[in-house]
Every structure is written in C-alpha cells, then in structure tokens.
Scaffold this motif. Structure first.
Motif, PDB file in Angstrom:
ATOM      1  N   SER A   1     -26.653 -11.369 -50.866  1.00 15.11           N
ATOM      2  CA  SER A   1     -25.731 -10.277 -50.552  1.00 15.11           C
ATOM      3  C   SER A   1     -24.797 -10.034 -51.734  1.00 15.11           C
ATOM      4  O   SER A   1     -24.173 -10.978 -52.236  1.00 15.11           O
ATOM      5  N   PRO A   2     -24.661  -8.795 -52.185  1.00  9.28           N
ATOM      6  CA  PRO A   2     -23.757  -8.514 -53.308  1.00  9.28           C
ATOM      7  C   PRO A   2     -22.306  -8.681 -52.893  1.00  9.28           C
ATOM      8  O   PRO A   2     -21.947  -8.433 -51.734  1.00  9.28           O
ATOM      9  N   VAL A   3     -21.451  -9.083 -53.833  1.00 10.33           N
ATOM     10  CA  VAL A   3     -20.041  -9.253 -53.484  1.00 10.33           C
ATOM     11  C   VAL A   3     -19.322  -7.913 -53.385  1.00 10.33           C
ATOM     12  O   VAL A   3     -18.286  -7.829 -52.722  1.00 10.33           O
ATOM     13  N   ILE A   4     -19.850  -6.868 -54.030  1.00  5.58           N
ATOM     14  CA  ILE A   4     -19.296  -5.528 -53.856  1.00  5.58           C
ATOM     15  C   ILE A   4     -20.452  -4.560 -53.615  1.00  5.58           C
ATOM     16  O   ILE A   4     -21.596  -4.841 -53.968  1.00  5.58           O
ATOM     17  N   TRP A   5     -20.133  -3.442 -53.009  1.00 10.61           N
ATOM     18  CA  TRP A   5     -21.108  -2.368 -52.856  1.00 10.61           C
ATOM     19  C   TRP A   5     -20.343  -1.057 -52.688  1.00 10.61           C
ATOM     20  O   TRP A   5     -19.323  -1.034 -52.021  1.00 10.61           O
ATOM     21  N   PRO A   6     -20.837   0.043 -53.307  1.00 11.64           N
ATOM     22  CA  PRO A   6     -21.983   0.111 -54.212  1.00 11.64           C
ATOM     23  C   PRO A   6     -21.647  -0.461 -55.591  1.00 11.64           C
ATOM     24  O   PRO A   6     -20.482  -0.668 -55.929  1.00 11.64           O
ATOM     25  N   GLU A   7     -22.710  -0.681 -56.389  1.00 16.83           N
ATOM     26  CA  GLU A   7     -22.534  -1.254 -57.714  1.00 16.83           C
ATOM     27  C   GLU A   7     -22.132  -0.181 -58.713  1.00 16.83           C
ATOM     28  O   GLU A   7     -22.270   1.013 -58.462  1.00 16.83           O
ATOM     29  N   ARG A   8     -21.645  -0.639 -59.868  1.00 17.89           N
ATOM     30  CA  ARG A   8     -21.233   0.254 -60.950  1.00 17.89           C
ATOM     31  C   ARG A   8     -22.325   0.305 -62.015  1.00 17.89           C
ATOM     32  O   ARG A   8     -22.692  -0.720 -62.591  1.00 17.89           O
ATOM     33  N   ARG A   9     -22.816   1.500 -62.295  1.00 19.89           N
ATOM     34  CA  ARG A   9     -23.884   1.680 -63.278  1.00 19.89           C
ATOM     35  C   ARG A   9     -23.406   1.418 -64.704  1.00 19.89           C
ATOM     36  O   ARG A   9     -24.197   1.067 -65.584  1.00 19.89           O
ATOM     37  N   ASP A  10     -22.100   1.556 -64.950  1.00 22.38           N
ATOM     38  CA  ASP A  10     -21.582   1.477 -66.316  1.00 22.38           C
ATOM     39  C   ASP A  10     -20.943   0.130 -66.634  1.00 22.38           C
ATOM     40  O   ASP A  10     -20.357  -0.031 -67.710  1.00 22.38           O
ATOM     41  N   GLN A  11     -21.047  -0.844 -65.732  1.00 23.96           N
ATOM     42  CA  GLN A  11     -20.374  -2.123 -65.930  1.00 23.96           C
ATOM     43  C   GLN A  11     -21.378  -3.271 -66.036  1.00 23.96           C
ATOM     44  O   GLN A  11     -22.422  -3.250 -65.385  1.00 23.96           O
ATOM     45  N   PRO A  12     -21.066  -4.286 -66.840  1.00 28.31           N
ATOM     46  CA  PRO A  12     -21.965  -5.448 -66.928  1.00 28.31           C
ATOM     47  C   PRO A  12     -21.937  -6.260 -65.636  1.00 28.31           C
ATOM     48  O   PRO A  12     -21.125  -6.014 -64.737  1.00 28.31           O
TER      49      PRO A  12
END
Length: 740
Positions: free
Chosen positions: A352-363
């Motif tokens: 499970s991701p810790v945040i959602w949605p993810e950021r396309r521009d971040q590492p």
C-alpha cells in the motif's frame, strides 16, 4: 524520456493492473517456506544453536537465536521474527549522535537509535516505534529514549514548563510542523512507572496548552500544521511550498489532528486518575476535535479522509495511509467510515502506498513508496474492521520486503518493492536505511499483534487471513509465540469456510494460552486495484482580470476554482466571480480524466490591502466594523526551509479604541528572501484607531535541550526568535477565516 520514465518503466507501470487484475494477492510465503517476487527469492535455514541463516538476493545473513521465538512450519517466518530482534539489538545503543547536535559528537544515552544511517533519537520515529511494539520489548530503554525528547525552558522571559520537542520540520520546525504530540502515543504505553507517569502528565498539560495557544484554530476547531512523518514538503504538498511554507503552517493535517485527539484523550484519563478538575475540559476538547475532524476531512465523493486541507478548510484531493489508519484505530472514524476509507484506499501488488495519488514530477521517497511502519498501522486498522484482504496484503508486504532486503528497511519503491530503482532524477528511495527503528517495530507488531493477536492488555484476539494458513501451519496443528514468560498458541480450524481465522474459544494451560481458530467470512470489499497511479499536473497561478461583471479567471484547461479556500465550481477556459468586500485569493486545481484533482496551484490575490511600512509599532483606523486579516512582509534567514528550530513566533498585540485588547499568534518561518507571514484575524469597531505591536512568542530554540543544537542558529549561542519585518498588511478578512 516522457515524464522521466524509461520505456521499460512505463511498460511496467502499465502492466500493473493486468498483473493484479482479479486477484486479492499472491501469498507472500509459499507452502515451501520461500518468498518469490519479480524474479527474486529468499529462504531461511535453521541452525543447531537456534539461530537462522537468511538466503536473500544480496547474500546470506546469519541471524543469532533470540529471546522471543515463534514456532511455525515456516523457517522463513520464524527466522524473520528473529531478524527483527537482531536489528533491534543493533539499534539499542549507549550513545547517539547527529551532525546537527554537539557538532556530531556522541551524546551518552541508553536509547533506541533511529537506524543504521540515523544514529540519533527523533521524536516521531521513536514514538511510533514504541507504540507499535518496543514498549513490550524494552520498557526501560523506551522510557529513557522518550525522556530524551522532553525539555524545560532556558529562556527566563519565556513561559516555563516541560515540553515535547519538535526536533525537525519545515520552516524551522514548530509551529509549522506540529506532530510532536505523537510523543504521548508512545508514552501512554509506559505509565506503569509512577515517575515517568508524572513526567508525562506535566509534559502533557504544558504541551497541549502551548499548542492550544499557538496552533489551534477556534473557527474550524482544528490544529494547524504539517502532516505527521510526511515532512518533505514538495513530495506531498504543492511544489511551490518548497520555498514558502506558509501554506503548510496555515493548513490542517488529518494525522496531526488525530494525534492531538489522542493526546487530549490521554490528558482526560490522567486528569481523572489524579482527580484533577481539568478532566472535564480535556474530555470536551477531545470530543469537539473528533467532530471537527469528521466535519472537515471527510470527502464523501471519495469515501476517504483527506490527508490535509488548506487554509480556510480548502479541500485537497490527496490522501495518506498513516492518517487514515490513525483515524480508524483511534476511534475518530465511526465503524461505517472506518470500513469505507480503508476499502477505498488504493493498493498495488507490492503493498500500500503511503500517499495517493503519486506525484509524477517527484523522486521516490514518500512519493511512490511503501513504508513498513505505515503498513503496520494499516494492518492494525484493517484488524479493527475485519478487512481480511487488507490484513493479508499488509502482512505479505511487510514480510516480503524484510526477506528480500535482508533487513527491515525504511522504505521501498511502490511497484517493485525494491530498496532502490534507477530513474535519473526520479530515482529512489532517495534515502533508505537498514534496521530502521519504526520498520523493525512494525515487523514485530505484525507478528505479535497481526498474526497472534496479542492485544495491549494481554488479551488474545487473532485475525489471521486464510491465505497464511498453509505456510504457517503446514501439516501441524498448532503454531506458538513465546512472549515475556507466556506462550500463545493458535490451533488450526477443523474446516475452512471463509477468508479470516478468528478465535472460536481459548483457555489457559499453565503459562500457555491456547486459542482454537475458526474461519469466518469477513464480508470485506476486495482491495481497490483500479486507481490511477498519478494525479494530474498542478496548474500555475490563475490569470485574474478586472471586468465590469467581476473578476474573470482564465485557465487553459479543465479544473476547479477555489476562492479563499472555498470551492466555487468547475472551470473550463474561464469563469467570472463577483467581487467581494474583501481581498480575494484565487486558486486552481486541474482535473484528470478520472475526475481526480491535482494539488492546488499558487494563488492570485486581488483587492485592496493597506500596507504600513516599518518594524512597528503601527497605527491603523478601521473604515467600518468587521474582521480583518493582518500579516507581515518579513525575512527569516536563521535556518534552511527544511529544518531548524528558529521559526519566528510572535504575539500580535492589538488595542483598538472601544474594544477589548487582542493577542493573536503570528508565525514567520524560515524564508527564501522576503515573504508573507501567517495571517492573524482581528476584530475592530467602525472608525476605531487600532495600535499594533509584535511581542515575543515561543519557539523551539527556547528549550534548554536545544543548547546542544549546533546545526544552525538558535543553539549554543542562545535562543533566536527573530525576523526582519518590513511592513504590516491589513485587509477585510474573508468569510470563515480564523478567529482570534
């Protein structure tokens, strides 16, 4: 590369739904006791002396025999429990150090260090770790570590007391970051020691009173401040907060508010035990906060609690698993919302991701990542609502990550569960550490609480997913946990007709608690597998033109327009908004094809504003009666944007003719050049002459402990609570702004 991804990487992301479609999850441990994942495998060998050898992609790791043991049909499961204890033994130290304290010299402390790469004690890492499991393992070391994060005050002119330290955070830490109250989550486990309980009560009263003064918003009934643990601003907040954290300091985070709720509950409990009259007030504050959280953070169209909301309660289409899990386990979420918010939070095959949605521009770090300690809290939440698919998913992810990495790592990339993926500037996790303390604690809690169901009070309430039956039991009838002089044994069910194994009956046989399992159908919804990975790109500040019909807002796409944090409506090209009597600030979000909103872009503000130059004091006359927003142009170069202890905290003293005096906090965090402070809201009668003065408030550099802080200013040379103020700005306050 398109969007920073290689063709192979884009293909892998596109295939996720195909690989996972129709499945709940693959078993983390095969019936043969191995882990197989994306071409990698791990297995365990037992040794004659009770130890183990882990055979993993990076090579073999010898694991010595440990005090706490599990006995199952899986050497891998038994050995990884031993590995977590071995990791913890390396985190149990007699001295700690960090480059920002005492010039990196060792500080004597029989403490829990944070991890291999973080040989120091940090408030949030430690507190979550103790709450998860470490209170069971080494209570004395846990108390000593927590005491290290308490401090009295070295500045004689500041209010005296015993306070929990906000030791890191945006813009000079507290009060931009305000999750230091997580300390009480760990401390609550250790109150059987009277001296420690007395210290906890003292710190609880003082810290809560200070937060009530400086970060509580009386209009919304919420506490301001950054999300707990998610403190790398541009990973989770709008990108423009990288250099201006005022938005963060004026926003409200789900996790941080739930932690305040739990601290208030603890204060009420301790006050009752001490027959202290404050118990009634603490109870009332806790209940009011619970209602405010549910009123402002619940997003009905998503069926989830939002991760944070902006100034003025601006809704933000962003979610985080820790905040949601804490809302469930604390009881802030009622049973219906608890089930719904977990069911709607997305999952990927690896976890499970810790945040959602993810950021396309971040590492990869908080973005596109799995953090085992958060997975452990998600597992706890899933147990509360009998969410069998989520229980199994989190257990699989925690075990698989530890097995393949040969340690309890801090985090993993979301799709591959790798400790690092190479994607140029988007590579990550950017920082990762073996034997990370809260990951170790999360693993221990997964076994003790997740598999064997040992509760806080020693009661045994297993909720074991049926998918774990074969690898743990094999052909045996019983699995056991040896824990602090007692044995907990689970007996396999006679038949399996369901997805969750729970207690049918239990009895004691000497020091052994024997639990007969039965299978039930949990009725939980399947994991959400259809969520888009990325949110839409964030728009820029809107163009706002003055027209006879009002403010015309232009946008080169489809989005949503917000004015002063209030949702106005959809915008497709342009939208005209009537002019108000106040200065109005316009922000946009971009709408994706799936209806998900981006993070908000920067604001464009229009309308009259009085600017009074100088450092004060100032005089100003109210043209008409009402509420007014007051802020300051300032610069604070006493530390970097990402950390420090010298956010400037002031108390604005306001005296208007014909009105009672007012004192309102104002925060001037570390800045990059000249910027605007937080906003104070005051009231003034019509025609009244008002006099304004900035008095000294309180910041973390006032704490005696921070005489050891040598990373930036505010340390050994003395407290620093200062900013270069150039002007005061006054305008009519928008509807719904914070009251003094």
């Amino acid at each position: 590369m398109s969007g920073g991804f290689s063709p192979r990487r884009r293909l892998a992301l596109a295939c996720v739904a195909v690989l996972f479609a129709g499945a709940v999850q693959a078993d983390a441990i095969t019936a043969q006791g191995t882990v197989n994942w994306q071409g990698k495998s791990a297995s365990m060998s037992t040794q004659a002396d009770g130890g183990f050898v882990l055979h993993a992609p990076a090579g073999d790791r010898a694991i010595p025999a440990q005090k706490l043991r599990v006995h199952t049909a899986s050497p891998l499961f038994d050995g990884l429990f031993a590995m977590a204890q071995d990791d913890l033994s390396h985190d149990s130290v007699s001295a700690i150090k960090d480059g920002a304290y005492d010039h990196g010299k060792e500080i004597p402390c029989d403490c829990f260090a944070t991890g291999e790469k973080w040989p120091y004690v940090w408030t949030r890492d430690l507190s979550y770790s103790i709450d998860l499991a470490l209170w069971r393992i080494d209570a004395n070391r846990a108390r000593q570590s927590l005491r290290f994060k308490l401090s009295d005050v070295r500045e004689p002119s500041a209010p005296q007391g015993l306070y929990v330290m906000q030791d890191t955070g945006s813009g000079g830490s507290w009060p931009i970051s305000t999750d230091r109250v997580v300390w009480f989550l760990g401390a609550a486990r250790l109150l059987d020691d009277q001296a420690f309980a007395d210290d906890t009560w003292h710190a609880l009263k003082d810290t809560l009173a200070q937060d009530r003064l400086y970060v509580f918003d009386g209009t919304l009934g919420l506490y301001r401040g950054e999300t707990s643990f998610l403190d790398w601003r541009e990973q989770t907040y709008p990108a423009w907060t990288e250099k201006d954290v005022r938005f963060i300091g004026e926003s409200f985070a789900l996790s941080t508010n739930v932690l305040h709720y739990q601290a208030l509950q603890l204060a009420a409990k301790l006050a009752e035990q001490r027959h202290d009259a404050s118990a009634k007030d603490f109870h009332a504050q806790a209940e009011a906060l619970k209602q405010a959280i549910n009123a402002h953070f619940w997003r009905a169209d998503r069926g989830m609690y939002m991760s944070y909301i902006g100034p003025g309660a601006m809704p933000v289409d962003s979610y985080d698993l820790l905040g949601i899990a804490l809302a469930v386990t604390s009881g802030v979420a009622d049973p219906a919302r608890a089930k719904q918010t977990l069911a709607h939070y997305p999952a990927w095959p690896a976890g499970s991701p810790v945040i959602w949605p993810e950021r396309r521009d971040q590492p990869v770090y908080h973005n596109r990542a799995i953090w085992p300690f958060v997975s452990a809290y998600s597992l706890r939440a899933a147990r509360v609502v009998n969410d069998a698919p989520r229980i199994a998913h989190e257990m699989d992810s925690i075990l698989r990550g530890a097995a393949l990495a040969s340690s309890n790592m801090e985090n993993y990339e979301l799709v591959s569960q790798a400790v690092h993926v190479e994607e140029g500037k988007l590579s990550g996790p950017v920082v990762n550490s073996p034997r990370q303390l809260w990951s170790v604690a999360g693993y221990l809690d997964m076994v003790i609480g997740g598999v064997f169901g040992v509760g806080d009070d020693g009661r045994v309430d297993p909720k074991l997913p049926v998918s774990w039956l074969a690898p743990l039991f094999g052909d045996t009838q019983k699995i056991s946990l040896d824990l602090a002089g007692q044995r907990i044994s689970l007996v396999r069910p006679a038949k399996v007709d369901g997805d969750l194994l729970v207690a049918q009956s239990q009895h004691r046989e000497g020091d052994e608690t024997v639990v007969q399992l039965k299978a039930i159908r949990s009725g939980a919804a399947p994991l959400r597998l259809d969520a888009p990975l990325f949110g839409p790109d964030m728009p820029g500040a809107p163009a706002v033109a003055d027209t006879p019909d009002g403010w015309k807002v232009s946008f080169d796409g489809k989005g949503v327009l917000y004015v002063d944090g209030r949702r106005i409506g959809a915008i497709d090209g342009s939208l005209t908004v009537p002019k108000g009597d106040t200065r109005q600030c316009f922000q946009l979000t971009r709408l994706g094809a799936d209806g998900v909103e981006s993070l908000p872009g920067m604001a464009t503000c229009k309308g009259d504003e009085s600017r009074l130059a100088g450092q004060g004091p100032w005089e100003w006359k109210a043209a008409k009666a009402g509420r007014f927003a007051v802020s300051f142009d300032y610069a604070n170069d006493h530390g970097p944007i990402n950390t420090g202890v010298t956010a400037a905290v002031k108390l604005l003293d306001v005296s208007c003719d014909g009105a009672a005096p007012q004192r309102v906090p104002v925060v001037m965090p570390h800045s990059v050049g000249l910027q605007r402070s937080s906003t104070a809201t005051i009231t003034a009668p019509a025609g009244a002459l008002c006099r304004f003065r900035l008095d000294q408030g309180f910041n973390m550099s006032d704490l005696r402990h921070n005489a050891h802080y040598t990373g930036e200013q505010g340390g050994a040379s003395g407290p620093v609570n200062d900013a270069a103020v150039q002007a005061m700005l006054v305008s009519p306050a928008p509807q719904g702004s914070s009251a003094p």
